[in-house]
Scaffold this active site. Structure first.
Site, mmCIF file in Angstrom:
data_model
loop_
_atom_site.group_PDB
_atom_site.id
_atom_site.type_symbol
_atom_site.label_atom_id
_atom_site.label_comp_id
_atom_site.label_asym_id
_atom_site.label_seq_id
_atom_site.Cartn_x
_atom_site.Cartn_y
_atom_site.Cartn_z
ATOM 1 C CG ASP A 134 5.850 25.933 43.487
ATOM 2 O OD1 ASP A 134 6.304 25.214 44.384
ATOM 3 O OD2 ASP A 134 5.988 27.180 43.472
ATOM 4 N NE ARG A 149 8.260 31.392 42.132
ATOM 5 C CZ ARG A 149 7.717 30.523 42.981
ATOM 6 N NH1 ARG A 149 7.290 29.340 42.528
ATOM 7 N NH2 ARG A 149 7.576 30.818 44.243
#
Ligand SMILES: Cc1cc2nc3c(=O)[nH]c(=O)nc-3n(C[C@H](O)[C@H](O)[C@H](O)COP(=O)(O)OP(=O)(O)OC[C@H]3O[C@@H](n4cnc5c(N)ncnc54)[C@H](O)[C@@H]3O)c2cc1C
Length: 272
Positions: A134, A149
């Site tokens: 992340d 992502r």
């Protein structure tokens, strides 16, 4: 970032507000909307339910910015537990994990964090499970062949590192999505923005980019209708499933993204 969003993120960062929200039963029903539960088994139950209908998932053990090496090592232990548990599931091929470098001990030292992060990758490689990292707090990834992502960003950031206006964020998001689809390695387009999703679908069709070459990603509890309709159209769809008792920062980011979510809290209040 909108004033409303900034206000919610700044106010929710106040300790008295955090303890009020954590203690109050009022928020529990809404927390449950966005978070699978406190335990790994809660997350696995949600992931396997989604897998049964064809939705993939990425498990996120909630927590960030560990305050000590011990806290980081306990998070690393949880990551390993997640990988072992996924390996035992009949839906293992549909489930991966998302980790945070600040939960690997980045605030305790780069070398320490890197050692922990590489240990998680070593375990993941044994069960061939993909590990997503992340982004928290500021191109090269395509050249590295990394699986990216793409998100709009949820953290409070100065204008120097984040586009302040929503219109510009959306425009840049589309530009980057098109670049990732054309030149990226199995990119994940992570948004609940239906307009942008339609732009991405049209672009992929126009460029004859096969649906198997990318995936859409959404957060647990948000736009389940869109997740199902994209899946029905043959797109790869992955749901980000957070779990654990460190839910407060993640929860407030979801409220800040869409202040309309406070209506759920009011509803649960009057439902009593
Ligand atoms: C899989 C995934 C991983 C993520 N990882 C990160 C990360 O590592 N770092 C990071 O900073 N951010 C991360 N995010 C959050 C992201 O940056 C955005 O803050 C979030 O996705 C909301 O933006 P949006 O693209 O949906 O668009 P927006 O323009 O914010 O919303 C578009 C529409 O989506 C719906 N929607 C969006 N958010 C909500 C919500 N909270 N509640 C209800 N409806 C909503 C609404 O209908 C809204 O009109 C992640 C998001 C996803 C989906």
């Amino acid at each position: 970032m909108s004033l409303g969003r900034t206000f919610i993120l700044k106010t929710s960062a106040l300790k008295p507000v955090e303890s009020l929200v954590r203690k109050s039963f009022l928020f529990r029903p809404v927390v449950k909307r966005f978070i699978a539960g406190d335990t790994l088994e809660d997350a696995m139950k949600a992931a396997e339910e989604l897998a049964k209908v064809g939705l993939m998932s990425s498990l996120d053990y909630l927590g960030e910015n560990t305050a000590s090496k011990e806290e980081a090592l306990s998070a690393i232990h949880k990551y390993k537990e997640m990988l072992t548990r996924i390996g035992k599931s009949e839906f293992a091929a549909k489930i991966n994990i998302s980790i945070k470098l600040t939960q690997c001990g980045l605030d305790q030292g780069l070398e320490f964090a890197e050692g922990n992060y590489r240990e998680v990758l070593r375990i993941a490689a044994e069960s061939d499970t993909f590990v997503r990292v992340d982004m928290e707090a500021s191109r090269k990834m395509i050249a590295l062949g990394a699986r990216v992502r793409e998100v709009k960003w949820a953290y409070l950031e100065p204008a120097a590192v984040a586009f302040p206006e929503k219109g510009l964020v959306d425009q840049k998001f589309v530009e980057m999505a098109k670049l990732l689809l054309k030149e990226g390695n199995y990119p994940a387009i992570a948004t609940h923005d239906e307009n942008i999703i339609n732009v991405v679908k049209t672009f992929a069709q126009e460029q004859s980019i096969n649906k198997a070459r990318f995936e859409f990603q959404m957060l647990y509890g948000i736009r389940r209708d869109l997740q199902d309709s994209l899946l029905a159209e043959g797109y790869n769809v992955r749901v980000y499933i957070p779990f654990g008792d460190q839910w407060y920062p993640y929860f407030t980011r979801r409220l800040a993204e869409r202040p309309a979510n406070f209506l759920f809290i009011l509803k649960s209040f009057f439902k009593g």
